[in-house]
Design an enzyme around this catalytic site. Structure first.
Site, mmCIF file in Angstrom:
data_model
loop_
_atom_site.group_PDB
_atom_site.id
_atom_site.type_symbol
_atom_site.label_atom_id
_atom_site.label_comp_id
_atom_site.label_asym_id
_atom_site.label_seq_id
_atom_site.Cartn_x
_atom_site.Cartn_y
_atom_site.Cartn_z
ATOM 1 N N HIS A 1 -52.570 -12.354 -22.240
ATOM 2 C CA HIS A 1 -51.801 -11.139 -22.530
ATOM 3 C C HIS A 1 -51.913 -10.748 -23.996
ATOM 4 O O HIS A 1 -52.465 -9.709 -24.322
ATOM 5 C CB HIS A 1 -50.339 -11.354 -22.141
ATOM 6 C CG HIS A 1 -49.449 -10.165 -22.356
ATOM 7 N ND1 HIS A 1 -49.900 -8.867 -22.397
ATOM 8 C CD2 HIS A 1 -48.100 -10.083 -22.558
ATOM 9 C CE1 HIS A 1 -48.890 -8.041 -22.603
ATOM 10 N NE2 HIS A 1 -47.789 -8.750 -22.724
ATOM 11 N N HIS B 27 -59.492 -3.872 -18.977
ATOM 12 C CA HIS B 27 -58.038 -3.710 -18.900
ATOM 13 C C HIS B 27 -57.669 -3.407 -17.463
ATOM 14 O O HIS B 27 -58.343 -2.622 -16.794
ATOM 15 C CB HIS B 27 -57.575 -2.571 -19.816
ATOM 16 C CG HIS B 27 -56.111 -2.625 -20.129
ATOM 17 N ND1 HIS B 27 -55.147 -2.270 -19.209
ATOM 18 C CD2 HIS B 27 -55.459 -2.986 -21.255
ATOM 19 C CE1 HIS B 27 -53.948 -2.419 -19.769
ATOM 20 N NE2 HIS B 27 -54.111 -2.848 -21.000
ATOM 21 N N ASP C 62 -57.456 -4.553 -28.330
ATOM 22 C CA ASP C 62 -57.574 -5.751 -29.150
ATOM 23 C C ASP C 62 -58.926 -5.859 -29.840
ATOM 24 O O ASP C 62 -59.030 -6.494 -30.891
ATOM 25 C CB ASP C 62 -57.346 -7.002 -28.293
ATOM 26 C CG ASP C 62 -55.931 -7.105 -27.778
ATOM 27 O OD1 ASP C 62 -55.002 -7.004 -28.601
ATOM 28 O OD2 ASP C 62 -55.739 -7.271 -26.561
#
Length: 380
Positions: free
Chosen positions: A222, A270, A321
């Site tokens: 996560h 994702h 990220d």
């Protein structure tokens, strides 16, 4: 016996409604209270976005001024909280420090058990103001450095970087950091947010719910991907004297080999987005500005090489990220601090969801399908 349908990981299950955020499939855009996040990142401060998430509307000048005054006066660590942080080993992950800090702040808060809307909002705002000091001091103590006290003449993003490094950051760096904090602020019913809502549904307090969310975000599936991205760059080897073209070729070869070995590469894909993470272009622009500012174009080569190889081999796009990790690294943050920075941002979204859950609560208690031994008895 009727066969039950199992939704492993609750995939595809709609658990509740929310007015806080959604991914607009038609425009592939993440919306905060209806506003595309890329517009908020282009035009708003972190403070404005926090008030939007909590209150449902962007603040007036008067509302923003009042919140800014209170936020700036609530940034300093108490002696009690500083002592608790000092007692924690520097060998622990910084997320453990965030988790402990949330518990200490809640346990010592005079309204800790007051779950009224007014108290919840006040506690959310106080946690938003205070957690950056926790993260910045933790990084400094691990480096053997003294605490840098917050400054009330700096905005949220400026002060965060001031407390981390003890000097005023350049305008370009502040802006890239601001963008990242807005993009990380909220993302509907992700694992940590859902954890916070489950805890809230039991009528537990806000700080306990945030602590649970921090625990969920610590998990590498996560919240640890921004750290993992930078570890990938380090494994490749960051060579300051290497051309962008050579770095790109080397990164592409590395990724081709890693994919052939079926290695899991973090920072890509994702569950929600089917056509690429809508936040990436905005964060990528911020990263590219940092690459120019710091004159580190070999990192651009590594970034492009990994991205191209993954796209050609798997058709999988980067997530937020992927550009955020190297952006924080360029600013000077230690890699283990990347996810705690995420915490400081996501406090906005978590607390908005906690208050939304509280306002129309139902205990979240799913069923399970038993697949153990049939009923049996002890002999004799």
């Amino acid at each position: 016996m009727t066969e039950q349908t199992i939704y492993k990981g609750l995939a595809g299950v709609v658990a509740d409604t929310t007015a806080i955020s959604k991914v607009n499939a038609e425009t592939n855009s993440l919306l905060y209270r209806g506003y595309p996040v890329q517009e908020l990142a282009a035009k708003c401060s972190v403070e404005q976005v926090a008030l939007l998430l909590w209150n449902g509307e962007l603040p007036s000048e008067e509302q923003l001024a009042e919140f800014t005054r209170r936020e700036r006066s609530g940034r300093a660590l108490s002696e009690q909280l500083k002592r608790v942080i000092d007692e924690l080993p520097t060998t622990c992950h910084p997320m453990d420090v965030c988790h402990a800090a949330a518990a200490v702040i809640g346990a010592s808060h005079p309204d800790g058990e007051d779950n009224s809307p007014e108290a919840e909002l006040r506690k959310a705002q106080e946690l938003f103001a205070l957690m950056p000091a926790v993260v910045c001091y933790d990084q400094r103590r691990r480096r053997g450095l003294e605490l840098v006290e917050p400054r009330e003449d700096l905005d949220y993003s400026q002060n965060f970087l001031w407390m981390a490094f003890g000097e005023e950051a350049a305008e370009e760096v502040v802006d890239a950091f601001r963008v990242s904090m807005i993009l990380y602020a909220e993302h509907s019913f992700n694992a940590s947010t859902f954890t916070a809502r489950v805890i809230t549904s039991t009528l537990s307090d806000l700080h306990s719910a945030v602590g649970g969310a921090i625990g969920a975000l610590k998990g590498p599936l996560h919240g640890g991907a921004n750290e993992a991205v930078m570890h990938t760059f380090e494994e490749l080897g960051i060579r300051a004297d290497e051309s962008a073209e050579d770095a790109e070729a080397r990164a592409k070869a590395w990724m081709d080999d890693a994919l052939a070995q079926k290695k899991k590469i973090m920072g890509f894909g994702h569950r929600v987005y089917k056509n690429g993470d809508s936040r990436v272009p905005t964060m990528q622009d911020a990263l590219f500005r940092m690459l120019d500012y710091y004159d580190r174009h070999e990192l651009l080569g590594l970034y492009r090489g990994l991205e191209k190889s993954m796209d050609e081999a798997k058709g999988i796009k980067p997530n937020l990220d992927y550009p955020a990790g190297p952006t924080y690294w360029l600013m000077g943050f230690d890699i283990p601090m990347f996810t705690p920075i995420f915490v400081c941002s996501r406090i906005m979204g978590w607390t908005a969801h906690i208050m939304e859950q509280r306002a129309n609560n139902a205990l979240i208690r799913p069923l399970s399908a038993y697949d153990g031994p049939a009923e049996r008895h002890i002999e004799g």
